[in-house]
Scaffold this active site. Structure first.
Site, PDB file in Angstrom:
ATOM      1  N   ARG B  13       0.862  -1.184   0.000  1.00 41.37           N
ATOM      2  CA  ARG B  13       0.000   0.000   0.000  1.00 41.37           C
ATOM      3  C   ARG B  13       0.903   1.241   0.000  1.00 41.37           C
ATOM      4  O   ARG B  13       1.081   1.880  -1.016  1.00 41.37           O
ATOM      5  CB  ARG B  13      -0.973  -0.032   1.190  1.00 41.37           C
ATOM      6  CG  ARG B  13      -2.195   0.849   0.958  1.00 41.37           C
ATOM      7  CD  ARG B  13      -1.916   2.296   1.299  1.00 41.37           C
ATOM      8  NE  ARG B  13      -1.494   2.422   2.702  1.00 41.37           N
ATOM      9  CZ  ARG B  13      -0.907   3.507   3.181  1.00 41.37           C
ATOM     10  NH1 ARG B  13      -0.672   4.542   2.416  1.00 41.37           N
ATOM     11  NH2 ARG B  13      -0.528   3.553   4.442  1.00 41.37           N
ATOM     12  N   ASP B  14       1.516   1.568   1.131  1.00 44.69           N
ATOM     13  CA  ASP B  14       2.404   2.739   1.151  1.00 44.69           C
ATOM     14  C   ASP B  14       3.564   2.514   0.179  1.00 44.69           C
ATOM     15  O   ASP B  14       4.042   3.431  -0.490  1.00 44.69           O
ATOM     16  CB  ASP B  14       2.918   2.986   2.578  1.00 44.69           C
ATOM     17  CG  ASP B  14       3.146   4.462   2.865  1.00 44.69           C
ATOM     18  OD1 ASP B  14       3.653   5.156   1.969  1.00 44.69           O
ATOM     19  OD2 ASP B  14       2.822   4.927   3.981  1.00 44.69           O
ATOM     20  N   HIS B  17       3.576   3.837  -3.466  1.00 45.69           N
ATOM     21  CA  HIS B  17       4.130   5.157  -3.835  1.00 45.69           C
ATOM     22  C   HIS B  17       5.541   5.007  -4.399  1.00 45.69           C
ATOM     23  O   HIS B  17       5.907   5.633  -5.389  1.00 45.69           O
ATOM     24  CB  HIS B  17       4.232   6.066  -2.605  1.00 45.69           C
ATOM     25  CG  HIS B  17       2.920   6.527  -2.064  1.00 45.69           C
ATOM     26  ND1 HIS B  17       2.072   7.345  -2.760  1.00 45.69           N
ATOM     27  CD2 HIS B  17       2.323   6.307  -0.862  1.00 45.69           C
ATOM     28  CE1 HIS B  17       1.006   7.614  -2.014  1.00 45.69           C
ATOM     29  NE2 HIS B  17       1.123   6.998  -0.866  1.00 45.69           N
ATOM     30  N   SER B 167       2.722  11.094   9.131  1.00 48.20           N
ATOM     31  CA  SER B 167       2.790  10.999   7.659  1.00 48.20           C
ATOM     32  C   SER B 167       3.934  11.788   7.049  1.00 48.20           C
ATOM     33  O   SER B 167       4.329  11.534   5.918  1.00 48.20           O
ATOM     34  CB  SER B 167       1.486  11.493   7.045  1.00 48.20           C
ATOM     35  OG  SER B 167       0.379  10.980   7.722  1.00 48.20           O
ATOM     36  N   HIS B 194       2.028   4.518  12.759  1.00 48.53           N
ATOM     37  CA  HIS B 194       2.564   4.418  11.396  1.00 48.53           C
ATOM     38  C   HIS B 194       3.633   5.490  11.238  1.00 48.53           C
ATOM     39  O   HIS B 194       3.346   6.673  11.386  1.00 48.53           O
ATOM     40  CB  HIS B 194       1.407   4.645  10.416  1.00 48.53           C
ATOM     41  CG  HIS B 194       1.791   4.720   8.967  1.00 48.53           C
ATOM     42  ND1 HIS B 194       1.577   3.683   8.085  1.00 48.53           N
ATOM     43  CD2 HIS B 194       2.333   5.717   8.216  1.00 48.53           C
ATOM     44  CE1 HIS B 194       1.966   4.045   6.870  1.00 48.53           C
ATOM     45  NE2 HIS B 194       2.437   5.271   6.917  1.00 48.53           N
ATOM     46  N   HIS B 196       7.109   7.331   9.221  1.00 49.76           N
ATOM     47  CA  HIS B 196       7.923   7.518   8.005  1.00 49.76           C
ATOM     48  C   HIS B 196       9.341   7.850   8.442  1.00 49.76           C
ATOM     49  O   HIS B 196       9.550   8.511   9.452  1.00 49.76           O
ATOM     50  CB  HIS B 196       7.333   8.611   7.104  1.00 49.76           C
ATOM     51  CG  HIS B 196       6.210   8.098   6.261  1.00 49.76           C
ATOM     52  ND1 HIS B 196       6.392   7.503   5.037  1.00 49.76           N
ATOM     53  CD2 HIS B 196       4.879   8.041   6.518  1.00 49.76           C
ATOM     54  CE1 HIS B 196       5.215   7.124   4.553  1.00 49.76           C
ATOM     55  NE2 HIS B 196       4.283   7.435   5.425  1.00 49.76           N
ATOM     56  N   TYR B 285       3.764  16.030   3.765  1.00 46.92           N
ATOM     57  CA  TYR B 285       3.215  14.699   3.485  1.00 46.92           C
ATOM     58  C   TYR B 285       4.189  13.899   2.612  1.00 46.92           C
ATOM     59  O   TYR B 285       4.598  14.347   1.547  1.00 46.92           O
ATOM     60  CB  TYR B 285       1.896  14.900   2.750  1.00 46.92           C
ATOM     61  CG  TYR B 285       0.965  13.718   2.700  1.00 46.92           C
ATOM     62  CD1 TYR B 285       0.460  13.147   3.865  1.00 46.92           C
ATOM     63  CD2 TYR B 285       0.536  13.214   1.483  1.00 46.92           C
ATOM     64  CE1 TYR B 285      -0.436  12.088   3.806  1.00 46.92           C
ATOM     65  CE2 TYR B 285      -0.361  12.155   1.413  1.00 46.92           C
ATOM     66  CZ  TYR B 285      -0.831  11.600   2.582  1.00 46.92           C
ATOM     67  OH  TYR B 285      -1.726  10.559   2.512  1.00 46.92           O
TER      68      TYR B 285
END
Lengths: 304, 334
Positions: B13-14, B17, B167, B194, B196, B285
């Site tokens: 999913r992520d 990108h 995010s 979650h 990053h 983001y």
């Protein structure tokens, strides 16, 4: 000068802003504000010297003077109101997502709907993006149009929030049926920044004939058309051509009638609705009465 | 009793990108199969921007979400199959189709202050008997009290846990701690996190979240994800073991999945380059990264400058269209 009497059902934010816009019109007469309970909106209208009622639609139906009715309630309520208004011979301008009548985006298809009695105002994003999507499609033939509307969190009311799918689905449909794209898609983003951001709308079109000159001319022209009824409508980023992809960004600043200027989303749908009412008042109703020579453009009052 | 952490894998999913939404059915089947055998709790499969994300604005998927979901559903035996939905992009119709194709966990993501737009989607997911997750994005932009208020909207709508997403990869462990702690203290449902890795803190922040009581942690094989990527799940698993916690996942199998299945599909190394560091540093983001790099080429302005300006303007997730606006403006020197 003869004015056409109008009523607004639903004295919320939309209804109150509509009231101010109608009051500025030189061919519409703000006759009646009706709701179903005593509310701030009813009080506000009364204070402005406008007739008010808490009998909802019943206050409108047996009134011969009222010819045009703005329905600023909700989709469910309008589904019930629409047949009653039609039977009573009133022109209905539907601010809700009910879509009983055809979608209308004034600068695109109002002239082709001359016999209609019920007009649906699509969505705020639809009013902001369909004109551009239409212009690009006319100039370059769009196989796919996608829009992204960003509105400030403060200008997104509980109705929008509880039914956000309605925005994306209705707007996408209008991109196809009104703007003429083969396929449409819509995205809405809420941004909570303070001070609130102006509404921005990005219109992407995948086109078959990417002629930059024609696209530019068409977009410039349609922006001027929208500006006739939404003075705060502005081309922020003129058409950018990247292969067969056209990107246009427009910004909408509200007129600040009742709602703050950052509520460009609410302003544009209301301004479009009042513009529809004015055109109808002039072209259809005044013709019957025969006072002659005013145009809807002349009917538009000055904006602050 | 040992602390049990549930791993939520977002490689498909992520990670979408990072590969420009180019996953194929075969890649999804292989990676989802390997993940399933490694014992993760949830495998999320969707366009990076969730159901309906395939678009000009976010990038078109090479293969439709529903086909990819089906490919994953066909190989998953133990794990739960999940999908992401961002209200305003995806709709209830999308979630219903995803359900029919086998999705049983729906994570509904909104900006950290806008949870109420997701009530209808959480309710629709619960109506189907799905496991529904309230997912708040860009949590660095709100204080803990605000996050608690928004999380409660999800709880009232029927969410099964609340996931907090950094995010932009902006937070330091302290910032994660205070945000997770306020939820674990006041909510009756579990909390997830979650990360990053834009500031190199994804694993450390995930550990901080666990220490404050988070039960669900997102990660991805090789860290595949937007910006500098997510918490690298095989590393997280090793660290979890070092702390003496349990996740039910098998480190060797995760390592094998990363090496054999994910490494070959990667289009670029998942590192913290200057631009991805800038995301974390200026609070932007993470999925803006590759779009900003592209706009940088198109308009001849530095990606770093585009990202800094987006941060200044307080753009939120999903506003990829404003990258062109900013790049155009910078190129004109307006």
């Amino acid at each position: 000068m003869t004015k056409i009497d109008v009523a607004i059902i639903g004295p919320g934010n939309i209804g109150s802003d509509l009231m101010y816009k109608v009051m500025r019109s030189s061919c519409l007469n703000m006759k009646l504000m009706t709701g179903i309970v005593e509310s701030e909106g009813i009080k506000r209208a009364a204070k402005m010297g406008i007739e008010t009622s808490t009998d909802g639609i019943d206050a409108v139906l047996d009134r011969d003077d009222i010819r045009i009715v703005f329905d600023a309630t909700g989709a469910k309520a309008h589904l019930a109101h629409a047949p009653l208004l039609r039977k009573a011979g009133k022109i209905a301008i539907d601010m809700t997502p009910a879509a009983v009548g055809p979608y209308v985006v004034p600068c695109v298809n109002l002239d082709s709907l001359s016999q209609e009695m019920n007009f649906n105002m699509v969505t705020c994003g639809g009013q902001a993006t369909v004109p551009i999507a239409y212009a690009v499609n006319q100039a370059a033939d769009s196989s796919y149009t996608e829009i992204v509307s960003c509105i400030s969190s403060k200008s997104a009311g509980p109705g929008t929030r509880a039914n956000i799918d309605e925005f994306t689905e209705t707007t996408a449909k209008a991109l196809e049926t009104v703007a003429g794209a083969d396929r449409g898609k819509a995205v809405i983003i809420l941004n909570p920044a303070e001070p609130p951001l102006m509404m921005t709308n990005t219109i992407y079109s995948i086109v078959k004939n990417p002629d930059p000159e024609r696209i530019n001319r068409a977009v410039q022209k349609i922006v001027e058309e929208v500006q006739k009824y939404v003075p705060g409508y502005k081309l922020r980023t003129p058409p950018i051509l990247d292969g067969n992809k056209v990107t246009v960004i427009v910004e909408v600043e509200g007129a600040g009638d009742f709602l703050p200027k950052y509520s460009g989303n609410l302003d544009i749908i209301n301004a479009a609705a009042v513009w529809v009412a004015q055109k109808l008042a002039v072209e259809r109703l005044m013709k019957e009465k025969g006072p002659g020579v005013i145009s809807a453009e002349a009917g538009e009052g000055r904006r602050g | 009793m040992k602390r049990k952490i549930k791993l939520v894998d977002v490689t498909l999913r992520d990670g979408s990108h990072a590969v420009g939404h180019s996953f194929t059915r075969e890649q999804v089947a292989r990676i989802a199969g390997a993940l399933d055998r490694s014992g993760v709790e949830i495998i999320e499969v969707t366009h990076g921007d969730g159901l309906g994300g395939s678009s000009v604005n976010y990038g078109f998927s090479a293969v439709n979400d529903m086909e990819l979901i089906e490919a994953a559903a066909g190989v998953i035996r133990k794990a739960k199959l999940g999908a992401l939905l961002l209200p305003g992009i995806g709709t209830i119709r999308d979630l219903e189709e995803a359900y029919e194709r086998g999705v049983r966990v729906l994570r509904v993501a909104t900006h950290v202050t806008e949870a109420d737009v997701a009530i209808q989607h959480i309710q629709a997911a619960k109506g189907k008997g799905m496991f529904a997750v309230g997912f708040l994005m860009m949590i660095h932009m709100a204080q803990p009290e605000k996050i608690l208020e928004q999380a409660r909207i999800f709880v009232d709508a029927g969410a099964d846990y609340i996931n907090l997403a950094d995010s932009a990869g902006y937070l330091t462990p302290d910032g994660v701690r205070e945000r997770v702690a306020v939820l674990t203290e006041h909510l009756s449902i579990p909390v997830g996190f979650h990360a990053h890795n834009n500031m190199g803190l994804a694993v450390a922040n995930s550990i901080a979240a666990i220490e404050e009581g988070a039960d669900y942690i997102d990660g991805s094989l090789r860290g595949l994800g937007a910006g500098a990527g997510n918490t690298q799940i095989e590393v997280l698993q090793a660290v979890i073991r070092r702390y003496g916690w349990e996740s039910g996942a098998d480190l060797d199998r995760l390592l094998e999945a990363a090496e054999k299945e994910v490494a070959p599909v990667m289009k670029r190394p998942q590192v913290i380059d200057a631009d991805s560091l800038m995301l974390g540093y200026s609070g932007v983001y993470s999925s803006f990264l590759l779009h900003a790099k592209r706009a940088s080429q198109q308009f001849g302005v530095a990606a770093k400058d585009i990202l800094l300006e987006l941060g200044k303007r307080k753009m939120v997730g999903g506003q990829e269209d404003m990258i062109v606006d900013v790049a155009y403006e910078l190129s004109k020197g307006r």
